[in-house]
Design a protein around this motif. Structure first.
Motif, PDB file in Angstrom:
ATOM      1  N   ALA A 164      10.225   7.095   5.324  1.00 46.86           N
ATOM      2  CA  ALA A 164       9.035   6.549   5.987  1.00 46.86           C
ATOM      3  C   ALA A 164       8.000   6.025   5.001  1.00 46.86           C
ATOM      4  O   ALA A 164       7.027   5.397   5.398  1.00 46.86           O
ATOM      5  CB  ALA A 164       8.408   7.618   6.884  1.00 46.86           C
ATOM      6  N   GLY A 165       8.193   6.298   3.716  1.00 44.72           N
ATOM      7  CA  GLY A 165       7.240   5.840   2.707  1.00 44.72           C
ATOM      8  C   GLY A 165       5.893   6.545   2.786  1.00 44.72           C
ATOM      9  O   GLY A 165       4.862   5.957   2.487  1.00 44.72           O
ATOM     10  N   ILE A 166       5.904   7.818   3.172  1.00 45.84           N
ATOM     11  CA  ILE A 166       4.679   8.611   3.287  1.00 45.84           C
ATOM     12  C   ILE A 166       4.771   9.790   2.325  1.00 45.84           C
ATOM     13  O   ILE A 166       5.706  10.588   2.407  1.00 45.84           O
ATOM     14  CB  ILE A 166       4.466   9.131   4.722  1.00 45.84           C
ATOM     15  CG1 ILE A 166       4.385   7.968   5.714  1.00 45.84           C
ATOM     16  CG2 ILE A 166       3.239  10.018   4.807  1.00 45.84           C
ATOM     17  CD1 ILE A 166       4.408   8.399   7.168  1.00 45.84           C
ATOM     18  N   ILE A 167       3.813   9.901   1.441  1.00 47.17           N
ATOM     19  CA  ILE A 167       3.784  11.009   0.471  1.00 47.17           C
ATOM     20  C   ILE A 167       2.853  12.097   1.003  1.00 47.17           C
ATOM     21  O   ILE A 167       1.769  11.813   1.478  1.00 47.17           O
ATOM     22  CB  ILE A 167       3.304  10.515  -0.906  1.00 47.17           C
ATOM     23  CG1 ILE A 167       4.306   9.500  -1.458  1.00 47.17           C
ATOM     24  CG2 ILE A 167       3.091  11.683  -1.860  1.00 47.17           C
ATOM     25  CD1 ILE A 167       3.827   8.792  -2.696  1.00 47.17           C
ATOM     26  N   VAL A 168       3.306  13.339   0.918  1.00 42.83           N
ATOM     27  CA  VAL A 168       2.486  14.474   1.326  1.00 42.83           C
ATOM     28  C   VAL A 168       1.994  15.162   0.063  1.00 42.83           C
ATOM     29  O   VAL A 168       2.784  15.554  -0.785  1.00 42.83           O
ATOM     30  CB  VAL A 168       3.282  15.472   2.205  1.00 42.83           C
ATOM     31  CG1 VAL A 168       2.420  16.674   2.557  1.00 42.83           C
ATOM     32  CG2 VAL A 168       3.785  14.788   3.467  1.00 42.83           C
ATOM     33  N   LEU A 169       0.669  15.286  -0.074  1.00 42.75           N
ATOM     34  CA  LEU A 169       0.073  15.946  -1.235  1.00 42.75           C
ATOM     35  C   LEU A 169      -0.405  17.335  -0.847  1.00 42.75           C
ATOM     36  O   LEU A 169      -0.842  17.553   0.251  1.00 42.75           O
ATOM     37  CB  LEU A 169      -1.118  15.145  -1.768  1.00 42.75           C
ATOM     38  CG  LEU A 169      -0.812  13.724  -2.219  1.00 42.75           C
ATOM     39  CD1 LEU A 169      -2.096  13.028  -2.640  1.00 42.75           C
ATOM     40  CD2 LEU A 169       0.161  13.733  -3.383  1.00 42.75           C
ATOM     41  N   ILE A 214       0.848  -1.189   0.000  1.00 36.73           N
ATOM     42  CA  ILE A 214       0.000   0.000   0.000  1.00 36.73           C
ATOM     43  C   ILE A 214       0.884   1.240   0.000  1.00 36.73           C
ATOM     44  O   ILE A 214       1.891   1.295   0.698  1.00 36.73           O
ATOM     45  CB  ILE A 214      -0.925   0.028   1.237  1.00 36.73           C
ATOM     46  CG1 ILE A 214      -1.860  -1.184   1.221  1.00 36.73           C
ATOM     47  CG2 ILE A 214      -1.725   1.322   1.300  1.00 36.73           C
ATOM     48  CD1 ILE A 214      -2.748  -1.309   2.431  1.00 36.73           C
ATOM     49  N   LEU A 215       0.507   2.223  -0.795  1.00 35.52           N
ATOM     50  CA  LEU A 215       1.182   3.518  -0.788  1.00 35.52           C
ATOM     51  C   LEU A 215       0.400   4.422   0.166  1.00 35.52           C
ATOM     52  O   LEU A 215      -0.817   4.528   0.050  1.00 35.52           O
ATOM     53  CB  LEU A 215       1.189   4.107  -2.195  1.00 35.52           C
ATOM     54  CG  LEU A 215       2.093   5.320  -2.377  1.00 35.52           C
ATOM     55  CD1 LEU A 215       2.661   5.306  -3.776  1.00 35.52           C
ATOM     56  CD2 LEU A 215       1.376   6.591  -2.104  1.00 35.52           C
ATOM     57  N   TYR A 216       1.085   5.047   1.102  1.00 32.79           N
ATOM     58  CA  TYR A 216       0.448   5.882   2.113  1.00 32.79           C
ATOM     59  C   TYR A 216       0.673   7.355   1.801  1.00 32.79           C
ATOM     60  O   TYR A 216       1.782   7.747   1.450  1.00 32.79           O
ATOM     61  CB  TYR A 216       1.004   5.548   3.500  1.00 32.79           C
ATOM     62  CG  TYR A 216       0.685   4.130   3.892  1.00 32.79           C
ATOM     63  CD1 TYR A 216      -0.505   3.823   4.535  1.00 32.79           C
ATOM     64  CD2 TYR A 216       1.549   3.088   3.579  1.00 32.79           C
ATOM     65  CE1 TYR A 216      -0.825   2.520   4.871  1.00 32.79           C
ATOM     66  CE2 TYR A 216       1.247   1.777   3.907  1.00 32.79           C
ATOM     67  CZ  TYR A 216       0.066   1.500   4.553  1.00 32.79           C
ATOM     68  OH  TYR A 216      -0.255   0.206   4.869  1.00 32.79           O
ATOM     69  N   GLN A 217      -0.385   8.143   1.951  1.00 35.32           N
ATOM     70  CA  GLN A 217      -0.261   9.571   1.668  1.00 35.32           C
ATOM     71  C   GLN A 217      -1.130  10.390   2.621  1.00 35.32           C
ATOM     72  O   GLN A 217      -2.136   9.910   3.130  1.00 35.32           O
ATOM     73  CB  GLN A 217      -0.617   9.870   0.218  1.00 35.32           C
ATOM     74  CG  GLN A 217      -1.948   9.347  -0.247  1.00 35.32           C
ATOM     75  CD  GLN A 217      -2.075   9.368  -1.767  1.00 35.32           C
ATOM     76  OE1 GLN A 217      -1.110   9.445  -2.498  1.00 35.32           O
ATOM     77  NE2 GLN A 217      -3.307   9.296  -2.243  1.00 35.32           N
ATOM     78  N   ILE A 218      -0.683  11.624   2.827  1.00 32.33           N
ATOM     79  CA  ILE A 218      -1.414  12.593   3.646  1.00 32.33           C
ATOM     80  C   ILE A 218      -1.805  13.749   2.738  1.00 32.33           C
ATOM     81  O   ILE A 218      -0.983  14.218   1.943  1.00 32.33           O
ATOM     82  CB  ILE A 218      -0.549  13.148   4.796  1.00 32.33           C
ATOM     83  CG1 ILE A 218       0.017  12.011   5.657  1.00 32.33           C
ATOM     84  CG2 ILE A 218      -1.360  14.121   5.653  1.00 32.33           C
ATOM     85  CD1 ILE A 218       1.061  12.478   6.650  1.00 32.33           C
ATOM     86  N   VAL A 219      -3.041  14.209   2.854  1.00 32.38           N
ATOM     87  CA  VAL A 219      -3.507  15.341   2.057  1.00 32.38           C
ATOM     88  C   VAL A 219      -3.851  16.497   2.987  1.00 32.38           C
ATOM     89  O   VAL A 219      -4.579  16.323   3.964  1.00 32.38           O
ATOM     90  CB  VAL A 219      -4.751  14.970   1.225  1.00 32.38           C
ATOM     91  CG1 VAL A 219      -5.272  16.187   0.484  1.00 32.38           C
ATOM     92  CG2 VAL A 219      -4.429  13.862   0.251  1.00 32.38           C
ATOM     93  N   PHE A 220      -3.302  17.659   2.669  1.00 32.58           N
ATOM     94  CA  PHE A 220      -3.623  18.912   3.359  1.00 32.58           C
ATOM     95  C   PHE A 220      -4.212  19.876   2.333  1.00 32.58           C
ATOM     96  O   PHE A 220      -3.903  19.778   1.149  1.00 32.58           O
ATOM     97  CB  PHE A 220      -2.361  19.551   3.950  1.00 32.58           C
ATOM     98  CG  PHE A 220      -1.708  18.746   5.034  1.00 32.58           C
ATOM     99  CD1 PHE A 220      -2.224  18.741   6.321  1.00 32.58           C
ATOM    100  CD2 PHE A 220      -0.578  17.991   4.773  1.00 32.58           C
ATOM    101  CE1 PHE A 220      -1.626  18.009   7.324  1.00 32.58           C
ATOM    102  CE2 PHE A 220       0.037  17.254   5.769  1.00 32.58           C
ATOM    103  CZ  PHE A 220      -0.489  17.259   7.048  1.00 32.58           C
ATOM    104  N   PRO A 221      -5.025  20.827   2.775  1.00 33.26           N
ATOM    105  CA  PRO A 221      -5.545  21.835   1.835  1.00 33.26           C
ATOM    106  C   PRO A 221      -4.416  22.663   1.219  1.00 33.26           C
ATOM    107  O   PRO A 221      -3.367  22.854   1.836  1.00 33.26           O
ATOM    108  CB  PRO A 221      -6.436  22.726   2.707  1.00 33.26           C
ATOM    109  CG  PRO A 221      -6.752  21.908   3.902  1.00 33.26           C
ATOM    110  CD  PRO A 221      -5.566  21.006   4.112  1.00 33.26           C
ATOM    111  N   LEU A 227       9.989  12.072   4.786  1.00 34.72           N
ATOM    112  CA  LEU A 227       8.770  11.265   4.919  1.00 34.72           C
ATOM    113  C   LEU A 227       8.624  10.318   3.731  1.00 34.72           C
ATOM    114  O   LEU A 227       8.310   9.141   3.889  1.00 34.72           O
ATOM    115  CB  LEU A 227       7.527  12.149   5.035  1.00 34.72           C
ATOM    116  CG  LEU A 227       7.319  12.855   6.362  1.00 34.72           C
ATOM    117  CD1 LEU A 227       6.110  13.783   6.283  1.00 34.72           C
ATOM    118  CD2 LEU A 227       7.134  11.864   7.498  1.00 34.72           C
ATOM    119  N   LYS A 228       8.872  10.835   2.539  1.00 32.48           N
ATOM    120  CA  LYS A 228       8.716  10.021   1.322  1.00 32.48           C
ATOM    121  C   LYS A 228       9.787   8.938   1.238  1.00 32.48           C
ATOM    122  O   LYS A 228       9.478   7.759   1.026  1.00 32.48           O
ATOM    123  CB  LYS A 228       8.776  10.912   0.083  1.00 32.48           C
ATOM    124  CG  LYS A 228       8.607  10.138  -1.205  1.00 32.48           C
ATOM    125  CD  LYS A 228       8.639  11.069  -2.402  1.00 32.48           C
ATOM    126  CE  LYS A 228       8.484  10.280  -3.701  1.00 32.48           C
ATOM    127  NZ  LYS A 228       8.555  11.161  -4.854  1.00 32.48           N
TER     128      LYS A 228
END
Length: 128
Positions: free
Chosen positions: A123-128, A95-102, A119-120
């Motif tokens: 930690a494998g976390i993408i911030v959009l 699973i690809l994990y991501q966080i979305v902020f406005p 993070l990317k």
């Protein structure tokens, strides 16, 4: 009286987050080629129970998206903590994990490019 006020703020925040998800994030993900699989999916393992805001699918990869309305306060730390638990609970799956902020949080000084890259890459976390 104070608890009621606090609960009202929590409800208002959750409603705003839901509106942001339905009106902005989901259309954005669909435009980017995602197929929405499920919203507010609950996962449980032993002592942990977590709700993933959006599960989607794109190019053969499942994405778990955590939605936050703000970077400041504890929202960023909370989102990262939630994703760490998702990674533990769903560790058997790719699973690809991501966080979305406005977009309005784009200029907030809380997250440096260095931290977003960490993070990317680490930690494998993408911030959009």
């Amino acid at each position: 009286m104070r608890n009621i006020h606090c609960n009202e703020r929590i409800v208002e925040y959750k409603q705003a987050e839901t509106l942001f998800q339905k009106n902005v994030v989901e259309p954005f993900l669909i435009k980017e080629g995602h197929t929405i699989i499920e919203n507010s999916r609950t996962f449980k393992i032993k002592e942990f129970r977590r709700v993933v805001d959006i599960m989607s699918h794109k190019d053969g990869v499942v994405h778990a998206t955590e939605i936050k309305l703000a970077i400041g306060g504890r929202s960023l730390e909370h989102a990262i903590g939630q994703i760490v638990l998702y990674k533990y609970i769903l560790r058997e799956y790719k699973i690809l994990y991501q966080i979305v902020f406005p977009v309005s949080t784009k200029n907030d000084k809380v997250m440096s490019t260095e931290f977003i890259d960490f993070l990317k890459n680490s930690a494998g976390i993408i911030v959009l």
